[in-house]
Design a protein around this motif. Structure first.
Motif, PDB file in Angstrom:
ATOM      1  N   THR A 117       0.824  -1.204   0.000  1.00 56.45           N
ATOM      2  CA  THR A 117       0.000   0.000   0.000  1.00 56.45           C
ATOM      3  C   THR A 117       0.853   1.247   0.000  1.00 56.45           C
ATOM      4  O   THR A 117       0.559   2.217  -0.718  1.00 56.45           O
ATOM      5  CB  THR A 117      -0.918   0.003   1.253  1.00 56.45           C
ATOM      6  N   LEU A 118       1.966   1.251   0.758  1.00 54.78           N
ATOM      7  CA  LEU A 118       2.858   2.405   0.756  1.00 54.78           C
ATOM      8  C   LEU A 118       3.524   2.623  -0.596  1.00 54.78           C
ATOM      9  O   LEU A 118       3.719   3.753  -1.029  1.00 54.78           O
ATOM     10  CB  LEU A 118       3.929   2.231   1.847  1.00 54.78           C
ATOM     11  N   LEU A 120       2.303   1.845  -3.527  1.00 53.79           N
ATOM     12  CA  LEU A 120       1.328   2.300  -4.517  1.00 53.79           C
ATOM     13  C   LEU A 120       0.976   3.769  -4.343  1.00 53.79           C
ATOM     14  O   LEU A 120       0.529   4.423  -5.278  1.00 53.79           O
ATOM     15  CB  LEU A 120       0.062   1.464  -4.439  1.00 53.79           C
ATOM     16  N   LEU A 121       1.156   4.311  -3.152  1.00 58.03           N
ATOM     17  CA  LEU A 121       0.819   5.710  -2.932  1.00 58.03           C
ATOM     18  C   LEU A 121       1.973   6.550  -3.238  1.00 58.03           C
ATOM     19  O   LEU A 121       2.573   7.201  -3.684  1.00 58.03           O
ATOM     20  CB  LEU A 121       0.405   5.937  -1.475  1.00 58.03           C
TER      21      LEU A 121
END
Length: 121
Positions: A117-118, A120-121
């Motif tokens: 998730t990190l 992808l951001l």
């Protein structure tokens, strides 16, 4: 139709209405032969005898050894004794399977999802 039934509940009212209004039902004894029900065994004369199933199932010859079962072993309390004559107690808990705990897998999968998730951001 003629069975003493005074009502029909159906999901197909059109089909029930077409059956009720069928003119063939009002013919009585004047029905042609193809409209009369076939009596039990009425089609046997026209069937090839070689194609008919056997009249009776084959009866296998049974002997007493085919039917009789040996007696079941007697039920006894299973106690194991050690070499000195004392009765050993069974283990209180099963041995672990050697598999890692599921919490380890949950921790690593959660960490992987967090890092993905990190990224992808």
């Amino acid at each position: 139709m003629g069975a003493g039934i005074n009502g029909i509940i159906t999901d197909f009212p059109g089909t029930a209405n077409a059956y009720r209004n069928n003119r063939c039902l009002k013919m009585g004894n004047k029905k042609p032969g193809y409209m009369k029900p076939t009596p039990p065994g009425g089609l046997l004369p026209i069937v090839n005898a070689a194609l008919l199933p056997p009249a009776e199932a084959p009866n296998p010859v049974l002997t007493e050894s085919d039917v009789a079962e040996p007696p079941l072993p007697s039920v006894t309390k299973n106690t194991s004794t050690s070499g000195n004559g004392t009765v050993a107690s069974p283990p209180t808990s099963p041995k672990p399977s050697g598999q890692p705990q599921s919490t380890t897998y949950v921790l690593f999968s959660s960490l992987g999802i967090f890092l993905t998730t990190l990224l992808l951001l």
